[in-house]
Design a protein around this motif. Structure first.
Motif, mmCIF file in Angstrom:
data_model
loop_
_atom_site.group_PDB
_atom_site.id
_atom_site.type_symbol
_atom_site.label_atom_id
_atom_site.label_comp_id
_atom_site.label_asym_id
_atom_site.label_seq_id
_atom_site.Cartn_x
_atom_site.Cartn_y
_atom_site.Cartn_z
ATOM 1 N N THR A 184 -8.527 -4.125 -1.354
ATOM 2 C CA THR A 184 -7.659 -4.425 -2.501
ATOM 3 C C THR A 184 -8.405 -4.481 -3.822
ATOM 4 O O THR A 184 -7.780 -4.349 -4.881
ATOM 5 N N ASP A 185 -9.701 -4.688 -3.791
ATOM 6 C CA ASP A 185 -10.457 -4.881 -5.025
ATOM 7 C C ASP A 185 -11.618 -3.907 -5.157
ATOM 8 O O ASP A 185 -12.485 -4.089 -6.010
ATOM 9 N N TRP B 203 -1.301 -5.816 3.034
ATOM 10 C CA TRP B 203 -2.698 -5.509 2.740
ATOM 11 C C TRP B 203 -3.646 -6.258 3.670
ATOM 12 O O TRP B 203 -4.658 -5.716 4.093
ATOM 13 N N GLY C 192 -7.400 -7.108 -8.692
ATOM 14 C CA GLY C 192 -6.758 -6.755 -7.444
ATOM 15 C C GLY C 192 -5.881 -5.528 -7.594
ATOM 16 O O GLY C 192 -6.260 -4.544 -8.229
ATOM 17 N N ILE C 193 -4.658 -5.617 -7.056
ATOM 18 C CA ILE C 193 -3.794 -4.444 -6.997
ATOM 19 C C ILE C 193 -2.720 -4.432 -8.086
ATOM 20 O O ILE C 193 -1.894 -3.524 -8.122
ATOM 21 N N PRO D 91 0.836 -1.206 0.000
ATOM 22 C CA PRO D 91 0.000 0.000 0.000
ATOM 23 C C PRO D 91 0.868 1.253 0.000
ATOM 24 O O PRO D 91 1.989 1.260 0.521
ATOM 25 N N SER E 224 -9.476 1.260 -5.296
ATOM 26 C CA SER E 224 -8.209 0.724 -4.798
ATOM 27 C C SER E 224 -6.998 1.351 -5.482
ATOM 28 O O SER E 224 -5.917 1.440 -4.892
ATOM 29 N N TYR F 196 -3.946 -10.251 -5.192
ATOM 30 C CA TYR F 196 -5.362 -10.194 -4.840
ATOM 31 C C TYR F 196 -6.301 -10.245 -6.036
ATOM 32 O O TYR F 196 -7.459 -9.833 -5.942
ATOM 33 N N ARG G 236 -13.974 -8.793 0.292
ATOM 34 C CA ARG G 236 -12.902 -8.234 -0.527
ATOM 35 C C ARG G 236 -13.324 -7.786 -1.926
ATOM 36 O O ARG G 236 -12.995 -6.698 -2.372
ATOM 37 N N VAL H 262 -2.565 2.268 -4.423
ATOM 38 C CA VAL H 262 -1.531 1.374 -4.936
ATOM 39 C C VAL H 262 -0.588 2.194 -5.814
ATOM 40 O O VAL H 262 -1.037 2.973 -6.648
ATOM 41 N N ALA I 228 -3.775 -1.140 -9.884
ATOM 42 C CA ALA I 228 -5.187 -1.280 -9.487
ATOM 43 C C ALA I 228 -6.069 -0.275 -10.219
ATOM 44 O O ALA I 228 -6.929 0.369 -9.617
#
Length: 841
Positions: free
Chosen positions: A54-55, A423, A510-511, A40, A59, A444, A497, A63, A515
């Motif tokens: 994360t999602d 995370w 995810g990231i 992060p 996000s 993620y 999530r 990131v 992201a």
């Protein structure tokens, strides 16, 4: 005063939750602690600690590099720039034949004059399950952006800061109707402004007293520092101004996402914290909202609208939305028995497929995804055995699964779960520093896809082995908490999530790659994620979590049927239709839904059958709700050319046939008899069981006309020369060379799913067919495998009792070579095949 207090209360991250945490223990998986190589952004999360979203749609704010264009807050998309928040509403709707696109654009950047322009001088103040508050600051000056999905305005609160708005799309041409010169400036004073650049008009509202704005070709700058709120809204039509003016004074700062349950129904409630009059909050709904929204004040759609890739957003007045959902009453197995005409074949399939599972040689996990799909499919065999009254078969499946799951719980194996500490989540430990492992699991991506299978398999084991449940409940709960944690009071996992509650569905992204754009391809596996969560909650006796998982499941299914399933006959003016263009709906199914485009394509494949199948698999009883009759009939016709193409994989065809059974189980059963491969995530037994348990109002037996291989001992006679087949004692080749039946070789035809083996009784050797299609068949294998499988069917157009033989090795048909009578698997289709009579021996 009360409004201000509510705003303050709801600024606390995840301040309200209906349910308590599943557990609060610190995860210690066999793979140990790991750290993602994309941590992060420390500056953005200043004052906060993991777990972090994360999602979520936003996000990308948190990131590195932190400036990705993110999926909201719709109708806007936004990114964080050095000196402010950039945003825009797409004004270009494009069609390329497979996708509807609305490319993102930057219309404006809102900041303040005193800001340092240092990118690190902004941070997240708070967030909830839908919205986030972002603050830019320098010294005593600050600007807080309330990034709330569904608001037609973007809202910025200033403290001792001089507002500055910079055009991101061409020169500013007009301010309050006065032309802005290319050099020089024009000023206006008031509480409401209209500003125009290349994208059209935006409205600006000053809620706490008059402001003087000076406009140049690039910027609007206030004459002095401001303490108060500015709201900015895209004006698509002059007719929309009245509604935007009327409700501009009431703004949301956060939103509580709640749910209540009554039997098999649930109410999902959004309650926005409002400064101003909460009853007069103006928000926007999407098609999936409007399908379930109860008793809402919805002004005329002509009064305000924004077209997005998910369809028109229309106005709703009031800060409380109640949306009603029916919850699944299906869990382990379908709600009806298998049709009697299919039962013997299902039991035969169970016995065959379970016999191949040995606890002494279990599947060793080499990844999360493919292992998960296979183990969940094998677990279904135990449930089907239970459903079919074959309880003696269950234990072998359970023992096999337990032996395979054991690899997840002990160190030293190549693929292990780890706890990712930066995370907060369970990941493929090896993938935490390599985005190419397990489809980016360590970053993620796709956790709900992967862990839905894991939870389903674990739930099946636990259903039949309480000791295993007691031993591994904590470890399995880590996977449940990773994708379906309902509570902000879990210190190690974010809340649910992947779920975007306002969008109505999950994002798989995810990231990775900063992201940025959100997407989801496999809507079927997203549904399965929450199905697995539901089964595990059921078997562990967690009633609250069971209901929460059922709500996740119901909302995901509703969104899938809204945004992934397409209906050509749907009216373009239907408020629940997300795609007003008929040519978009003619795609039948979306392969990928993103924030800025949706289309019939996949990152990894382009076949229609692949695009459709990934929205269907895995085939579980919950598909009864997902595969509605209208859609599956359209899918069948849409993919028909590929379903009839022998080069298209059976692993795609099988799930399409399964779904099609919700419309026509008899035809689906017939079609399924042509399959020889079900992929790793499905089985012959599961395919037939699903088809056999469909609603069957006609009462016509589902499987009565389904063809199958003959079984027993036979001599084989060619209809081309009327000679019988002999297996040579020297070459082992099969050839139709004798007219004397007494000289013919006797073959034993044994059963396999939709096919069979052919055994030379005299030598106890199996007939094999190589892939070349040029060499003769031989009775030359002690142990049967894929090349020893043959599909034998009544030959189309031939006399009764005349069969074609298709080789499993290359899916080509057996012919008799005219030069020497040799049997060769080189026929391109059944019409080119030789017909054979089977004479009982």
């Amino acid at each position: 005063m009360l409004s201000a207090l509510l705003g303050l209360v709801f600024c606390v991250p995840f301040a309200s939750a209906v349910l308590g945490p599943i557990a609060t223990d610190r995860p210690h998986p066999a793979g140990g602690d790991v750290q993602c190589s994309d941590p992060p952004l420390a500056s953005f999360f200043t004052g906060h600690s993991p777990p972090y979203p994360t999602d979520d749609w936003w996000s990308g704010y948190g990131v590195a590099p932190g400036n990705a264009i993110v999926a909201g807050p719709f109708p806007y998309e936004s990114n964080l720039a050095n000196g402010g928040i950039s945003f825009g509403v797409s004004t270009s709707r494009q069609w390329d034949g497979v996708s509807i696109k609305q490319p993102t654009q930057t219309d404006w950047t809102v900041g303040f004059k005193e800001h340092s322009q240092n990118f690190n001088d902004h941070k997240a103040l708070s967030w909830d399950r839908q919205s986030v508050q972002v603050q830019y600051f320098t010294g005593a000056s600050s600007m807080t952006g309330y990034m709330v999905p569904g608001s037609p305005y973007l809202t910025f609160k200033y403290a001792s800061a001089t507002p500055q708005l910079t055009s991101g799309n061409g020169a500013i041409t007009s301010l309050n109707g006065n032309a802005v010169p290319s050099s020089g400036s024009v000023s206006a004073t008031g509480t409401e402004f209209t500003v125009v650049n290349n994208v059209g008009s935006y409205l600006i509202y000053a809620l706490n007293g008059a402001v003087t704005l000076s406009g140049t070709a690039q910027t609007l700058t206030a004459s002095s520092a401001y303490n108060g709120v500015l709201r900015v809204a895209k004006l698509n039509s002059t007719s929309h101004k009245a509604l935007l003016d009327q409700y501009s004074a009431n703004y949301p700062t956060a939103v509580t996402t709640d749910y209540s349950f009554s039997g098999d129904s649930a109410t999902l409630t959004f309650t926005w914290a409002v400064t101003g009059n909460a009853n007069n909050l103006l928000m926007l709904s999407w098609p999936h909202h409007r399908a379930v929204l109860q008793g809402a004040n919805q002004p005329s759609t002509s009064s305000l609208s924004y077209l997005t890739t998910k369809g028109w957003m229309y106005p709703v007045i009031g800060n409380v939305w109640n949306m009603h959902y029916s919850l699944s009453t299906i869990n382990w197995n379908p709600p009806r028995a298998a049709d009697s005409s299919c039962q013997s074949a299902i039991i035969q399939g169970l016995q065959y497929e379970i016999d191949k599972l040995s606890a002494s040689s279990p599947s060793v996990p080499g990844d999360f995804y493919y292992w998960g799909g296979a183990i969940a499919a094998q677990g279904r065999l135990a449930l089907i055995a239970d459903h079919m009254g074959q309880s003696s078969l269950i234990n072998q499946v359970v023992q096999y699964m337990e032996a395979s799951y054991a690899y997840w719980f002990k160190s030293g194996n190549p693929t292990l779960p780890g706890y990712e500490t930066t995370w907060g989540g369970i990941v493929d430990a090896a993938g935490a520093t390599n985005v190419n492992i397990d489809f980016g699991n360590g970053f993620y991506n796709d956790h709900h896809f992967h862990y839905g299978y894991f939870l389903t398999g674990a739930a099946i084991i636990a259903k039949y082995d309480s000791n295993w449940l007691n031993t591994y409940k904590t470890q399995v709960n880590w996977f449940l908490r990773d994708i379906a944690n309902p509570s902000p009071n879990d210190p190690y996992f974010p809340v649910t999530r992947h779920r975007d509650w306002f969008a109505g569905h999950s994002w798989a992204s995810g990231i990775a790659n900063g992201a940025g754009s959100r997407d989801q391809e496999s809507s079927g596996e997203a549904i399965n994620g929450y199905y697995g969560a539901m089964l595990w909650s059921l078997v562990t006796g967690n009633t609250d979590m069971y209901n929460y998982a059922r709500l996740l499941l119901a909302t995901e299914q509703q969104a899938v049927k809204t945004y992934w399933h397409l209906y050509p006959s749907m009216s373009s003016t239907d408020p629940t239709n997300p795609y007003p263009e008929s040519y978009v709906r003619s795609l039948i199914t979306m392969g990928n839904v993103e924030d800025w485009q949706s289309g019939a394509w996949l990152f990894w494949g382009s076949q229609k059958s692949e695009i459709a199948a990934i929205q269907i698999l895995p085939v579980t009883p919950i598909g009864e709700y997902t595969y509605d009759s209208a859609w599956v009939q359209n899918v069948y016709q849409y993919t028909l050319s590929e379903l009839n193409d022998p080069t298209v994989g059976d692993e795609w065809k099988c799930v399409i046939y399964d779904a099609y059974a919700n419309a026509n189980p008899q035809q689906a059963a017939q079609l399924s008899t042509n399959l020889q491969d079900w992929g790793t995530g499905n089985t012959y037994t599961n395919t037939l069981h699903f088809i056999a348990t469909r609603n069957n109002p006609s009462g016509t037996p589902i499987c009565s006309g389904a063809p199958a291989n003959p079984t027993g001992s036979f001599k084989i006679q060619s209809t081309t020369n009327n000679n019988y087949v002999v297996a040579s004692t020297s070459s082992l080749n099969l050839a139709a060379t004798t007219s004397d039946a007494s000289q013919a070789t006797v073959f034993k035809f044994t059963w396999l799913p939709n096919s069979g083996n052919i055994l030379d009784v005299a030598t106890n050797q199996y007939v094999t067919a190589d892939q070349s299609g040029s060499d003769p068949l031989q009775a030359a294998r002690t142990v049967a495998s894929t090349w020893e499988e043959f599909m034998i069917r009544q030959k189309v157009g031939a006399a009764s009792g005349v069969y074609s033989i298709k080789a499993g090795s290359n899916s080509l048909y057996v012919t008799v070579r005219s030069s020497d009578g040799a049997l060769v698997n080189g026929g391109a289709n059944e019409a080119a095949s030789t017909g054979f009579r089977l004479v009982a021996a």
